[in-house]
Design an enzyme around this catalytic site. Structure first.
Site, PDB file in Angstrom:
ATOM      1  N   HIS A  54      11.449  -8.765   2.614  1.00  0.00           N
ATOM      2  CA  HIS A  54      11.824  -7.523   1.722  1.00  0.00           C
ATOM      3  C   HIS A  54      13.427  -7.812   1.800  1.00  0.00           C
ATOM      4  CE1 HIS A  54       7.816  -5.562   3.013  1.00  0.00           C
ATOM      5  NE2 HIS A  54       7.796  -5.930   1.840  1.00  0.00           N
ATOM      6  N   LYS A  67      -3.758   3.472   0.279  1.00  0.00           N
ATOM      7  CA  LYS A  67      -3.321   2.577   1.375  1.00  0.00           C
ATOM      8  C   LYS A  67      -3.141   3.530   2.767  1.00  0.00           C
ATOM      9  CE  LYS A  67      -1.718  -1.916  -0.197  1.00  0.00           C
ATOM     10  NZ  LYS A  67      -0.345  -2.674   0.075  1.00  0.00           N
ATOM     11  N   ARG A  70       5.477 -14.747  -2.351  1.00  0.00           N
ATOM     12  CA  ARG A  70       5.808 -15.649  -1.196  1.00  0.00           C
ATOM     13  C   ARG A  70       5.060 -17.020  -1.307  1.00  0.00           C
ATOM     14  NH1 ARG A  70       3.185 -11.167   2.622  1.00  0.00           N
ATOM     15  NH2 ARG A  70       2.054 -11.318   0.762  1.00  0.00           N
ATOM     16  N   SER A 108       3.790  -7.322   6.268  1.00  0.00           N
ATOM     17  CA  SER A 108       3.903  -6.216   6.924  1.00  0.00           C
ATOM     18  C   SER A 108       2.827  -5.982   7.842  1.00  0.00           C
ATOM     19  CB  SER A 108       4.057  -5.094   6.257  1.00  0.00           C
ATOM     20  OG  SER A 108       5.115  -5.055   5.484  1.00  0.00           O
TER      21      SER A 108
HETATM   22  O1  PNS Z   1       4.014  -3.765  -1.300  1.00  0.00           O
HETATM   23  P1  PNS Z   1       2.676  -3.235  -2.135  1.00  0.00           P
HETATM   24  O2  PNS Z   1       1.789  -2.508  -1.570  1.00  0.00           O
HETATM   25  O3  PNS Z   1       2.275  -4.612  -2.704  1.00  0.00           O
HETATM   26  O4  PNS Z   1       3.321  -2.563  -3.380  1.00  0.00           O
HETATM   27  C1  PNS Z   1       2.471  -2.278  -4.168  1.00  0.00           C
HETATM   28  C2  PNS Z   1       2.863  -1.160  -5.461  1.00  0.00           C
HETATM   29  C3  PNS Z   1       3.456   0.226  -4.742  1.00  0.00           C
HETATM   30  C4  PNS Z   1       4.056  -1.941  -6.087  1.00  0.00           C
HETATM   31  C5  PNS Z   1       1.800  -0.701  -6.396  1.00  0.00           C
HETATM   32  O5  PNS Z   1       0.607  -0.249  -5.602  1.00  0.00           O
HETATM   33  C6  PNS Z   1       2.282   0.443  -7.323  1.00  0.00           C
HETATM   34  O6  PNS Z   1       2.972   0.208  -8.210  1.00  0.00           O
HETATM   35  N1  PNS Z   1       1.807   1.665  -6.955  1.00  0.00           N
HETATM   36  C7  PNS Z   1       2.090   2.513  -7.789  1.00  0.00           C
HETATM   37  C8  PNS Z   1       0.915   3.196  -8.828  1.00  0.00           C
HETATM   38  C9  PNS Z   1       1.064   2.557 -10.036  1.00  0.00           C
HETATM   39  O7  PNS Z   1       1.832   2.493 -10.700  1.00  0.00           O
HETATM   40  N2  PNS Z   1      -0.315   1.616  -9.986  1.00  0.00           N
HETATM   41  C10 PNS Z   1      -0.514   1.019 -11.170  1.00  0.00           C
HETATM   42  C11 PNS Z   1       0.256  -0.466 -11.101  1.00  0.00           C
HETATM   43  S1  PNS Z   1      -0.171  -1.664 -12.151  1.00  0.00           S
END
Ligand code: PNS
Length: 164
Positions: A18, A42, A91, A129
């Site tokens: 990150h 989550k 990644r 993570s």
């Molecule tokens: O680090 P991660 O868990 O891969 O991040 C995922 C994240 C937080 C970027 C994604 O879950 C997100 O954007 N969540 C907010 C809700 C949202 O907008 N969902 C629609 C995404 S298409």
């Protein structure tokens, strides 16, 4: 042209991968907002406050980087910040499918917002993570995987949980 980018994620906890993406995007964009998602689906190990504090500490010398948390839709948050770019790191090719779907969905929700994908530095390509937490829980060494300040917070939290 001033380009504001949002780098969203769970950051549970932030890893060297990150940090690599944050450092590189801070050189590409005028302003980078690192945004910790308060994700209802989550089960996070760290609270949003803890994750924001860890990230603030890691980025305190980066003048154009801010850290905050958000709830709800990412595109809505980006609009509020007047950001037109979402940054995501991949990644390996196995990450691609998920990122592809998210980028398309986010663009469907708001056509003014684009996703920029960065390849995580190859040194960090196997870090996640979840793997970091698992290694630390079983007493393995995580020094090459997370910054020292994150390692200390994680080990302290695990120690505290062990006492309960
Ligand atoms: O680090 P991660 O868990 O891969 O991040 C995922 C994240 C937080 C970027 C994604 O879950 C997100 O954007 N969540 C907010 C809700 C949202 O907008 N969902 C629609 C995404 S298409």
């Amino acid at each position: 042209m001033r380009t504001v980018a949002v780098y969203p994620g769970s950051f549970d906890p932030p890893t060297n991968g990150h940090l690599d993406i944050i450092e590189r995007s801070s050189r590409v964009f005028s302003r980078v907002i690192v945004a910790v998602a308060v994700n209802l689906r989550k089960n996070a190990y760290f609270t949003p406050g803890e994750r924001v504090r860890m990230l603030k500490r890691l980025t305190r010398t980066m003048g154009n980087v801010e850290v905050t948390s958000f709830r709800g839709l990412l595109v809505q948050f980006a609009r509020e910040q007047e950001a037109h770019v979402l940054v995501r790191g991949i990644r390996a090719i196995s990450d691609f499918e998920y990122e592809y779907q998210m980028a398309h969905m986010n663009r469907k929700l708001d056509q003014k917002i684009d996703t920029v994908i960065m390849m995580t530095g190859e040194r960090h390509s196997a870090i996640s993570s979840n793997i970091v937490k698992e290694i630390a829980m079983f007493g393995g060494k995580i020094d090459d995987l997370v910054p020292p300040s994150v390692r200390d917070v994680l080990l302290k939290k695990l120690k505290g949980a062990g006492k309960k």
